[in-house]
Design an enzyme around this catalytic site. Structure first.
Site, PDB file in Angstrom:
ATOM      1  N   CYS A 269      -6.678   5.218   3.356  1.00 17.84           N
ATOM      2  CA  CYS A 269      -6.347   6.381   4.181  1.00 17.84           C
ATOM      3  C   CYS A 269      -7.298   6.618   5.360  1.00 17.84           C
ATOM      4  O   CYS A 269      -6.833   6.746   6.505  1.00 17.84           O
ATOM      5  CB  CYS A 269      -6.295   7.641   3.314  1.00 17.84           C
ATOM      6  SG  CYS A 269      -5.542   7.420   1.705  1.00 17.84           S
ATOM      7  N   ARG A 298     -12.350  -0.906  -6.515  1.00 19.97           N
ATOM      8  CA  ARG A 298     -12.734   0.259  -7.314  1.00 19.97           C
ATOM      9  C   ARG A 298     -13.489  -0.211  -8.556  1.00 19.97           C
ATOM     10  O   ARG A 298     -13.073  -1.163  -9.217  1.00 19.97           O
ATOM     11  CB  ARG A 298     -11.494   1.068  -7.733  1.00 19.97           C
ATOM     12  CG  ARG A 298     -10.723   1.613  -6.554  1.00 19.97           C
ATOM     13  CD  ARG A 298      -9.494   2.402  -6.959  1.00 19.97           C
ATOM     14  NE  ARG A 298      -8.738   2.814  -5.804  1.00 19.97           N
ATOM     15  CZ  ARG A 298      -7.577   3.482  -5.857  1.00 19.97           C
ATOM     16  NH1 ARG A 298      -7.067   3.799  -7.044  1.00 19.97           N
ATOM     17  NH2 ARG A 298      -6.950   3.819  -4.752  1.00 19.97           N
ATOM     18  N   GLN A 316      -2.922  -2.480  -1.864  1.00 18.09           N
ATOM     19  CA  GLN A 316      -2.009  -1.340  -1.852  1.00 18.09           C
ATOM     20  C   GLN A 316      -1.040  -1.469  -0.680  1.00 18.09           C
ATOM     21  O   GLN A 316      -1.444  -1.813   0.436  1.00 18.09           O
ATOM     22  CB  GLN A 316      -2.779  -0.028  -1.698  1.00 18.09           C
ATOM     23  CG  GLN A 316      -3.522   0.412  -2.949  1.00 18.09           C
ATOM     24  CD  GLN A 316      -4.134   1.788  -2.769  1.00 18.09           C
ATOM     25  OE1 GLN A 316      -4.884   2.023  -1.832  1.00 18.09           O
ATOM     26  NE2 GLN A 316      -3.817   2.701  -3.669  1.00 18.09           N
ATOM     27  N   ASP A 318       0.194   0.644   1.353  1.00 16.89           N
ATOM     28  CA  ASP A 318       0.075   2.007   1.862  1.00 16.89           C
ATOM     29  C   ASP A 318       0.844   2.196   3.162  1.00 16.89           C
ATOM     30  O   ASP A 318       0.953   1.277   3.979  1.00 16.89           O
ATOM     31  CB  ASP A 318      -1.395   2.341   2.148  1.00 16.89           C
ATOM     32  CG  ASP A 318      -2.100   2.917   0.936  1.00 16.89           C
ATOM     33  OD1 ASP A 318      -1.417   3.462   0.069  1.00 16.89           O
ATOM     34  OD2 ASP A 318      -3.331   2.816   0.866  1.00 16.89           O
ATOM     35  N   HIS A 320       1.035   5.632   6.025  1.00 18.26           N
ATOM     36  CA  HIS A 320       0.715   7.024   6.344  1.00 18.26           C
ATOM     37  C   HIS A 320       1.624   7.458   7.483  1.00 18.26           C
ATOM     38  O   HIS A 320       1.638   6.835   8.541  1.00 18.26           O
ATOM     39  CB  HIS A 320      -0.759   7.169   6.717  1.00 18.26           C
ATOM     40  CG  HIS A 320      -1.670   6.839   5.574  1.00 18.26           C
ATOM     41  ND1 HIS A 320      -2.143   5.562   5.355  1.00 18.26           N
ATOM     42  CD2 HIS A 320      -2.144   7.600   4.564  1.00 18.26           C
ATOM     43  CE1 HIS A 320      -2.888   5.560   4.260  1.00 18.26           C
ATOM     44  NE2 HIS A 320      -2.902   6.776   3.762  1.00 18.26           N
ATOM     45  N   LYS A 400       3.872  16.536  -4.281  1.00 18.86           N
ATOM     46  CA  LYS A 400       4.150  15.099  -4.284  1.00 18.86           C
ATOM     47  C   LYS A 400       5.380  14.793  -5.133  1.00 18.86           C
ATOM     48  O   LYS A 400       5.808  15.593  -5.973  1.00 18.86           O
ATOM     49  CB  LYS A 400       2.958  14.314  -4.819  1.00 18.86           C
ATOM     50  CG  LYS A 400       2.641  14.563  -6.284  1.00 18.86           C
ATOM     51  CD  LYS A 400       1.466  13.702  -6.753  1.00 18.86           C
ATOM     52  CE  LYS A 400       1.115  14.022  -8.211  1.00 18.86           C
ATOM     53  NZ  LYS A 400       0.008  13.175  -8.711  1.00 18.86           N
ATOM     54  N   HIS A 446       1.510  10.407   2.515  1.00 21.77           N
ATOM     55  CA  HIS A 446       0.988   9.170   1.936  1.00 21.77           C
ATOM     56  C   HIS A 446       2.118   8.510   1.146  1.00 21.77           C
ATOM     57  O   HIS A 446       2.692   9.125   0.249  1.00 21.77           O
ATOM     58  CB  HIS A 446      -0.179   9.459   0.979  1.00 21.77           C
ATOM     59  CG  HIS A 446      -1.349  10.137   1.616  1.00 21.77           C
ATOM     60  ND1 HIS A 446      -2.503   9.472   1.962  1.00 21.77           N
ATOM     61  CD2 HIS A 446      -1.542  11.432   1.965  1.00 21.77           C
ATOM     62  CE1 HIS A 446      -3.359  10.319   2.484  1.00 21.77           C
ATOM     63  NE2 HIS A 446      -2.810  11.521   2.498  1.00 21.77           N
TER      64      HIS A 446
END
Length: 568
Positions: A269, A298, A316, A318, A320, A400, A446
């Site tokens: 992000c 992580r 990921q 992802d 945005h 969400k 997201h």
């Protein structure tokens, strides 16, 4: 049929039964907590020497003996002073006692065993009959790496023998089609002691990941997403600003560059936010959809690592989306349609959607929350698919939508999410010039469909039991010659297939055709092209499918048509 709440009570009681057995077998054990979970229960403990897998049978046997004694399970309230005396040698229980409001605490009693507890049990130990200890793992007190390391004993329990037997069958099937086992058979990926928790993808495994990425890229293209790439290392200051340093520091990896502290990104992000800020933005650019296949790291506990399902580095998918409040509904509907396209492609028929609404502690204006939540509801209603409402379970920075799928073995997986964010636009001072001429904050959506590509890959492998469909298989077809005399013809067939960008291999071994077929079946290759003298003479092939179905004397022209249909 007992309710989920009844099952939770049974499993909570089974956790006490486990603690009871542990305290008798290992008097030096220090018990911490033992809650029920979605799949069963666990108890976190400390022993001078950690338990081993072979100890679980001994513990389970003692649990059955205590169950047979049919102790009445009683719940009582005792004073904190009495509780502190009872647990004077257990610092974990003492900490729990201190954190419980009021002057009294709950105690569960069965025979001579007592455990700190808020309540909610079956009537006696005799009601806990159908249970199993399922494994050991590592954990930390209060789930913080800064605290004492613990050992977690996992288990599960059921009300009836039928439910327990069905569970055993599911476990047996899951073990047979475990993605780690299939990976060895199909040569997809591996793990090494030189990098615990970090997957090594072999050519075939990487091919599958690339197919998943390219399929998503195609959907992004049709829906006006722009792909970006952001650095793996970012300065600590960024992670302080995003809030990750304060709330996620223990899961992050840090390093030093030119005497400045950097972190390896655990999320994509902030990098996307920085791209948004590189120049002034206008409302005419919105919605702006920035997608990234970002590799994140992580620090997961070694005890919870599990093949590709739980790793320390993953990719990921992802995206945005920067938009106005009025644009939320349409963008969310687009995301959900993309998600359903992906899940339909991967043959997941059982999909559950849930909308999580404003929690008790949340940032932002109530009207914004209400409008945003209504936008999510309207998008879900237009999708025409049933969904659940999870009141108060949204993140503090926005509501969400969760997407949960059920695989061919009846297991549920939470993969996709659509998360609204009212926090980071202000945190990073993201703004655009509105039609009024003034500055306004964009709403950030997201988006993740696969979630983790590695995890989704593992789910697919088990869902298909290793038999990946033609479009996704690392090797889509194998060319098998009956004799060496067809080798030149195999090259001609190869040239035809190459033009269709099919992933293939030619079995050039001297094995008899039956052995070649068996080898291709073991590798779970969806399609085999059999080339013999007759096929060469007729400029054709014979097709054998993974399921045993066969087609004879298929012309090369018809073969191309079939491959194009299969590869869609």
């Amino acid at each position: 049929m007992e309710s989920k709440e009844d099952l939770k009570v049974l499993r909570h009681s089974a956790a006490h039964l486990l603690a009871h057995a542990l305290s008798e077998l290992y008097p030096e054990v220090k018990l911490t907590i033992g809650p029920a979970t979605e799949e069963g229960f666990f108890y976190d403990i400390i022993l001078p020497n950690n338990l081993k897998e072979e100890d679980l049978d001994i513990i389970e046997k003692r649990m059955h003996e205590i169950s047979d004694l049919d102790y009445k399970i009683e719940h009582k309230e005792i004073s904190k002073q009495e509780a502190r005396e009872l647990y004077k040698n257990n610092p974990f229980k003492l900490e729990l006692i201190d954190n419980i409001p009021g002057d009294y605490v709950g105690l569960s009693v069965q025979g001579d065993f007592k455990d700190l507890c808020r309540g909610g049990h079956v009537l006696s130990t005799g009601e806990i009959k159908y249970f199993k200890l399922t494994g050991l793992s590592g954990s930390y007190w209060r789930a913080s790496r800064e605290n004492q390391a613990l050992q977690r004993v996992h288990g599960t329990a059921f009300f009836t023998k039928e439910d327990f037997d069905n569970y055993e069958k599911r476990i047996e099937e899951a073990l047979r089609y475990d993605h780690r086992r299939l990976s060895k058979q199909l040569d997809l990926f591996s793990f090494n002691q030189e990098a615990v928790g970090f997957p090594f993808f072999h050519p075939k495994g990487k091919a599958v990941l690339n197919v998943l990425i390219n399929y998503m890229r195609k959907l992004h293209y049709y829906n006006n997403y722009k792909e970006i790439s952001t650095p793996t290392l970012l300065n600590d200051e960024l992670w302080h600003r995003s809030g990750h340093y304060a709330h996620y520091k223990e899961n992050m990896y840090f390093t030093c560059v030119d005497e400045a502290s950097y972190a390896i990104k655990p999320m994509n992000c902030p990098g996307s936010f920085l791209i948004f800020k590189t120049r002034p933005r206008s409302y005419k650019e919105l919605p702006l959809k920035l997608a990234e296949f970002g590799h994140v790291h992580r620090h997961e506990l070694s005890g919870v690592l599990h093949g590709l399902l739980r790793v320390r580095a993953f990719t990921q998918d992802d995206a945005h989306i920067y938009c106005t409040l009025e644009q939320i509904e349409q963008e969310v509907l687009t995301i959900l349609n993309i998600a359903f396209d992906v899940l339909k492609k991967c043959e997941f028929a059982d999909i559950n959607l849930a909308l999580s609404t404003k929690p008790e502690k949340a940032m932002g204006d109530d009207n914004i929350w209400q409008n945003a939540t209504n936008s999510l509801k309207n998008a879900l209603d237009k999708l025409g698919y049933p969904y659940a409402i999870k009141e108060g379970e949204g993140a503090f920075y926005g509501p969400k939508i969760e997407i949960v799928i059920k695989d061919s073995m009846g297991r549920q997986w939470q993969c996709g999410t659509v998360q609204l964010d009212f926090f980071q636009a202000e945190n990073f001072d993201l703004k655009y010039v509105a039609s009024s001429g003034g500055f306004e904050r964009p709403v950030i959506i997201h988006q993740a469909i696969y979630g983790s590509l590695e995890r989704f890959f593992a789910i697919l492998l088990e869902h298909y039991k290793g038999n990946l469909p033609f479009w996704l298989a690392p090797i889509q077809l194998s060319i098998l010659t009956i004799t060496d005399q067809q080798k030149d013809y195999a090259q001609k067939v190869k040239n035809v297939i190459e033009r269709e960008r099919i992933r293939f291999e030619i079995d050039e071994s001297s094995d008899p055709i039956n052995a070649k077929i068996k080898s291709a079946q073991t590798e779970k290759i969806p399609l085999m092209l059999i080339l013999g003298k007759k096929e060469e003479e007729n400029n054709s092939v014979s097709i054998r499918y993974q399921n045993g179905k066969q087609e004879f004397n298929v012309s090369l022209e018809l073969l191309v048509e079939k491959l194009r249909i299969l590869n869609q």
